[in-house]
Design a protein around this motif. Sequence first.
Motif, PDB file in Angstrom:
ATOM      1  N   ASP A 155     -10.082  54.579 111.419  1.00  8.32           N
ATOM      2  CA  ASP A 155      -8.796  54.028 111.147  1.00  8.32           C
ATOM      3  C   ASP A 155      -8.490  52.688 111.019  1.00  8.32           C
ATOM      4  O   ASP A 155      -7.998  52.036 110.129  1.00  8.32           O
ATOM      5  N   VAL A 156      -9.513  51.741 111.743  1.00  7.56           N
ATOM      6  CA  VAL A 156      -9.601  50.440 111.608  1.00  7.56           C
ATOM      7  C   VAL A 156     -10.054  50.220 110.108  1.00  7.56           C
ATOM      8  O   VAL A 156      -9.532  49.268 109.654  1.00  7.56           O
ATOM      9  N   GLN A 157     -11.358  50.883 109.750  1.00  2.72           N
ATOM     10  CA  GLN A 157     -11.765  50.370 108.509  1.00  2.72           C
ATOM     11  C   GLN A 157     -10.674  50.682 107.191  1.00  2.72           C
ATOM     12  O   GLN A 157     -10.674  50.144 106.287  1.00  2.72           O
ATOM     13  N   LEU A 158     -10.070  51.870 107.506  1.00  2.00           N
ATOM     14  CA  LEU A 158      -9.058  52.167 106.524  1.00  2.00           C
ATOM     15  C   LEU A 158      -8.108  51.175 106.366  1.00  2.00           C
ATOM     16  O   LEU A 158      -7.554  50.878 105.351  1.00  2.00           O
ATOM     17  N   ASP A 159      -7.444  50.612 107.444  1.00  4.09           N
ATOM     18  CA  ASP A 159      -6.591  49.609 107.548  1.00  4.09           C
ATOM     19  C   ASP A 159      -6.932  48.437 107.062  1.00  4.09           C
ATOM     20  O   ASP A 159      -6.279  47.703 106.160  1.00  4.09           O
ATOM     21  N   ILE A 160      -8.279  47.967 107.152  1.00  5.94           N
ATOM     22  CA  ILE A 160      -8.720  46.951 106.413  1.00  5.94           C
ATOM     23  C   ILE A 160      -8.940  46.969 105.053  1.00  5.94           C
ATOM     24  O   ILE A 160      -8.749  46.365 104.192  1.00  5.94           O
ATOM     25  N   LEU A 161      -9.466  48.279 104.499  1.00  5.86           N
ATOM     26  CA  LEU A 161      -9.364  48.478 103.084  1.00  5.86           C
ATOM     27  C   LEU A 161      -8.121  48.440 102.483  1.00  5.86           C
ATOM     28  O   LEU A 161      -7.813  47.620 101.382  1.00  5.86           O
ATOM     29  N   GLN A 162      -7.058  48.897 103.255  1.00  4.81           N
ATOM     30  CA  GLN A 162      -5.570  48.926 102.575  1.00  4.81           C
ATOM     31  C   GLN A 162      -5.228  47.517 102.381  1.00  4.81           C
ATOM     32  O   GLN A 162      -4.629  47.191 101.557  1.00  4.81           O
ATOM     33  N   ALA A 163      -5.402  46.696 103.547  1.00  4.84           N
ATOM     34  CA  ALA A 163      -4.943  45.192 103.512  1.00  4.84           C
ATOM     35  C   ALA A 163      -5.593  44.390 102.409  1.00  4.84           C
ATOM     36  O   ALA A 163      -4.797  43.753 101.820  1.00  4.84           O
TER      37      ALA A 163
END
Length: 92
Positions: free
Chosen positions: A19-27
């Motif tokens: 989830d953290v990595q997906l949040d980073i990609l979205q940001a």
Amino acid sequence: METMEKISFETPEIFVPTDVQLDILQAVADKQGCHINHIVNVLSPARSESSVRSGVRILLSKRYLDGGKSSSEILLRLTSRGRLLLQPSKTS
């Protein structure tokens, strides 16, 4: 004397982002060409700084993010592989 690399027949591991990595990609997708500190600040209320920095390192090493050169810090950009992770999966 061996000159050729041994062939590996192991099945490659599929990368499943956290989830953290997906949040980073979205940001990064929301603001292309941003610094790591910007991503840390955007995600800081919900994510710890160490988890964000660790996630960025993993995404860079797996080539889901590209780190461009800057005078002060690395600029983060999505690669085509990173864009694919952000696409919603099509289920029928």
